[in-house]
Design a protein around this motif. Structure first.
Motif: not given
Ligand SMILES: Nc1nc(=O)c2c([nH]1)NC[C@@H]1CN(c3ccc(C(=O)N[C@@H](CCC(=O)O)C(=O)O)cc3)C=[N+]21
Length: 287
Positions: A48-49, A96-98, A120, A260-261, A264, A268
């Motif tokens: 999803k991310y 690299v997604q973690l 990142d 959320p909101g 997160g 991004r």
């Molecule tokens: N290399 C790496 N870089 C990252 O930046 C990274 C990662 N690995 N691994 C996991 C985490 C988690 N993360 C999020 C990013 C956006 C939302 C986001 O936009 N969430 C929405 C809702 C999403 C939902 O409802 O599932 C919100 O908060 O409104 C959440 C979590 C980035 N990460």
């Protein structure tokens, strides 16, 4: 009294609109920023991310390069994919997604990345530069937190910030950003080994919780009027995101970043910002 919402969704939309202009200016000069993502495995949250990141790219005019590997990919296959992203001229920055699947040496993978393409801010070189106060891409989540606080006029200078969590993406890096002269906060870092967490929380002007413990932060532990940012991500049995902050906190806090909101979407937006900045710097190397 109910807390003012630190609306990460609205704030990130405004930032993305600014970035669209910067990307258009780059494109006019024949430069197209391209974000690469390397995703290993089929964790639904990670999927999803990553999908969200590519949607954001399309919205601001950044091209995207997506590399997906199966959950059973070997260390070698992952390293090959990293080398390919390093070489790919269309990929100007990537992540690299973690977390990577168990058994993979994550730090070795991160060290193989070209630090000049670190979108990142989590490459060891970027983290080292942050410690040394040298310019480097900033880690996206901590940077997003600071931009969100600034946009709402929450005073950081002189504030006492309690950060809960010791992960790389927030807990270890946010204190580094907050204690720079430009932010000038005083930070107490807490984690699962902290005795008397409530006593620490009660002294905080700003609480940032990134522990991944549902409803860890309770209203009775919050100083009235404090800013509370919920960065914890847990999922309930229905797969819905549950934050670290108990809903009752909204009645005591002065500001609240929901989850959320909140943070997160800011994360991004900061990722996109890093990609655009890297492309701008490549276009105009510092003399
Ligand atoms: N290399 C790496 N870089 C990252 O930046 C990274 C990662 N690995 N691994 C996991 C985490 C988690 N993360 C999020 C990013 C956006 C939302 C986001 O936009 N969430 C929405 C809702 C999403 C939902 O409802 O599932 C919100 O908060 O409104 C959440 C979590 C980035 N990460």
């Amino acid at each position: 009294m109910s807390a003012q919402i630190l609306d990460g969704k609205a704030t990130s939309a405004a930032i993305k609109s600014d970035l669209t202009t910067r990307v258009a200016a780059l494109r006019e000069r024949g430069i197209t920023p391209g974000l690469g993502t390397l995703l290993v495995g089929d964790d639904i949250g990670s999927q999803k991310y990553v999908a969200g990141k590519h949607r954001d790219c399309a919205a601001v005019g950044i091209s995207s390069i997506r590399r997906d590997l199966p959950a059973d990919a070997s260390q070698k296959e992952i390293e090959t994919a990293v080398r390919e992203l390093n070489e790919d001229p269309e990929c100007t920055g990537y992540i690299v997604q973690l977390p990577l699947p168990g058994g993979i040496d994550t730090n070795r993978v991160l060290e193989l990345m070209d630090p000049a393409k670190d979108a990142d801010g989590l490459h060891p070189m970027s983290l080292g530069r942050l410690v040394l106060n040298e310019p480097a891409p900033l880690p996206c989540t901590p940077h997003g937190i600071i931009v969100l606080l600034r946009r709402y006029g929450v005073e950081i200078n002189g504030a006492h910030v309690v950060v809960v969590g010791r992960g790389t993406t927030v807990g270890r890096t946010l204190p580094l950003l907050l204690t720079r002269r430009s932010e000038n906060a005083t930070v107490t870092q807490c984690h699962t080994g902290t005795r008397e967490l409530p006593e620490q929380l009660r002294r905080a002007d700003i609480v940032v919780s990134a522990a991944g413990v549902p409803h860890l932060i309770k209203a009775e532990d919050i100083k009235p009027g404090a800013a509370v940012l919920d960065v914890g991500v847990s999922r309930n049995s229905e797969g819905k995101v549950v934050g670290d902050v108990d809903p009752g906190v909204a009645e005591v806090a002065g500001w609240l970043s929901p989850n959320p909101g909140g943070v997160g979407p800011m994360t991004r937006a900061m990722l996109l910002e890093n990609v655009v900045r890297i492309a701008e710097q490549a276009a105009e190397p510092a003399s």
